[in-house]
Design an enzyme around this catalytic site. Structure first.
Site, mmCIF file in Angstrom:
data_model
loop_
_atom_site.group_PDB
_atom_site.id
_atom_site.type_symbol
_atom_site.label_atom_id
_atom_site.label_comp_id
_atom_site.label_asym_id
_atom_site.label_seq_id
_atom_site.Cartn_x
_atom_site.Cartn_y
_atom_site.Cartn_z
ATOM 1 N N TYR A 1 4.192 -5.632 -6.764
ATOM 2 C CA TYR A 1 3.580 -4.499 -6.078
ATOM 3 C C TYR A 1 3.937 -3.173 -6.747
ATOM 4 C CZ TYR A 1 2.728 -7.733 -2.158
ATOM 5 O OH TYR A 1 2.326 -8.778 -1.361
ATOM 6 N N ARG B 1 0.802 -1.222 0.000
ATOM 7 C CA ARG B 1 0.000 0.000 0.000
ATOM 8 C C ARG B 1 0.838 1.278 0.000
ATOM 9 N NH1 ARG B 1 -3.079 -3.900 2.029
ATOM 10 N NH2 ARG B 1 -5.299 -3.857 1.507
ATOM 11 N N HIS C 1 6.141 -16.165 -5.136
ATOM 12 C CA HIS C 1 4.918 -15.397 -4.896
ATOM 13 C C HIS C 1 3.717 -16.093 -5.522
ATOM 14 C CE1 HIS C 1 3.030 -11.072 -4.864
ATOM 15 N NE2 HIS C 1 2.383 -11.930 -4.103
#
Length: 374
Positions: free
Chosen positions: A52, A22, A109
């Site tokens: 990300y 974030r 991942h």
């Protein structure tokens, strides 16, 4: 700060880790302040991923300015399954963006499907084992959104030093994976207890009342920290003030991780029984597979939470991701049910599943959404 031995890595890891997904959505100065505050408070593990957005590059810039020596930090990034001949180059790209010459941890991942695990074992691991020999990578693990059976299979290979796992009070399906990881002496990193654990940074009033004397988020942290098989929790924060709930969860472990915690759990369970009665889904997963591809237990779990704890907003957030996120969040919306009845004889609770699916769709369906980092 409390530190725990991160399994056979022998690393002493802070029980809270700073996730970076974030941070890419806030101004760089705010991201910088958040990382600085986390490190100053004793967090020594920072976790990111190539997927990300520009998170690796952002962290690479911030790491250069921190007063803490690089060797005092545990830095993790994650790589998705990809062609073997690209993997080494991909790893080099992460090192370049992060501006470091080694990673303390590297995770595959999203081992979400059996073919992902087979790729990792046959193609991915040999490349990373060589990278370990060259000093690029310390320890190798994996993150997963996959089925419990797949997670257990991956753990039992003995090939991984740690696992990034979804496990929360409101979703305890992966409990047996904790024990399997402990038997392998693996580090256990819990993914997104604030967000995927129930969007607990924005809880409904009913849930706040039942969780007293804790906030719902503090309760969630305490529930996880009370389990010694869990070593660290991801904090997906974007501003320094959000650290306060994490610090509150570290106070009074004798009472707050023991009797008081159990009292809150009991009240939550009683609330479910009171509001759901004989329609409560017990999450046994016996109804799967569904011929239409509906993830029946997850749909009914969201119904449980919406009706028992007024977690409708969270239910809508997750429910409307069905059909939008592939193997990261498998399943289709409940209106795909054809009422074939295939699930009915397999349900030990004798739930009228088609009726409950229809009710849940009416309760939670909104416009479809995508995952944050897409």
């Amino acid at each position: 700060m409390i530190y725990r031995r991160f399994g056979r890595t022998e690393q002493r890891i802070s029980v809270f880790s700073l996730g970076s997904m974030r941070l890419v959505n806030v101004p760089p100065a705010q991201a910088q302040a958040t990382v600085e505050a986390a490190v100053a408070a004793g967090i020594n593990h920072i976790e990111t991923a190539q997927a990300y957005g520009h998170a690796e590059s952002l962290l690479g810039e911030i790491l250069q300015t921190l007063p803490v020596p690089r060797q005092q930090l545990i830095l993790t990034t994650k790589l998705t399954p990809q062609p073997q001949d690209q993997l080494r180059e991909s790893l080099q790209g992460s090192l370049t963006r992060l501006r470091v010459d080694y990673l303390d941890q590297l995770a595959f991942h999203g081992i979400n499907l059996p073919e992902h695990l087979q790729w990792v074992l046959q193609e991915g691991l040999p490349v990373l084992r060589q990278a370990q020999k060259e000093g690029w990578v310390g320890h190798i693990g994996f993150s997963t959104h996959g089925s419990l059976d797949l997670i257990l299979e991956a753990i039992q290979t003995g090939s991984f030093d740690f696992v990034n796992l979804h496990y929360h009070f409101f979703q305890q399906r992966n409990r047996s994976a904790l024990e399997a990881a402990a038997q392998q002496d693996m580090g256990v990193f819990i993914i997104s207890p604030a967000d995927k654990g129930g969007m607990l940074y924005h809880p409904p009033q009913r849930l706040q009342e039942v969780c007293q004397p804790f906030s719902p988020l503090e309760f969630a942290y305490r529930f996880l920290l009370a389990d010694p098989r869990i070593h660290t929790l991801s904090l997906g924060i974007t501003q320094p003030q959000e650290l306060q709930t994490a610090w509150a969860a570290l106070r009074d472990p004798e009472g707050g991780w023991g009797n008081v915690l159990r009292q809150v759990q009991q009240r939550l369970q009683e609330r479910e029984q009171e509001h759901l009665g004989t329609t409560r889904c017990a999450q046994c997963y016996a109804c799967l597979p569904c011929p239409e591809g509906i993830h029946i237990p997850e749909v009914l779990r969201l119904r449980n939470l919406a009706l028992a704890h007024d977690m409708t907003e969270f239910g809508q957030y997750r429910y409307n991701m069905f059909g939008q996120a592939g193997h990261w969040f498998p399943g289709v919306t409940a209106d795909c049910c054809t009422e074939c009845g295939d699930c009915l004889p397999r349900c030990p609770e004798q739930l009228q599943i088609p009726d409950l699916l229809r009710e849940t769709h009416q309760l939670l369906h909104r416009s479809p959404i995508r995952r944050l980092w897409e």
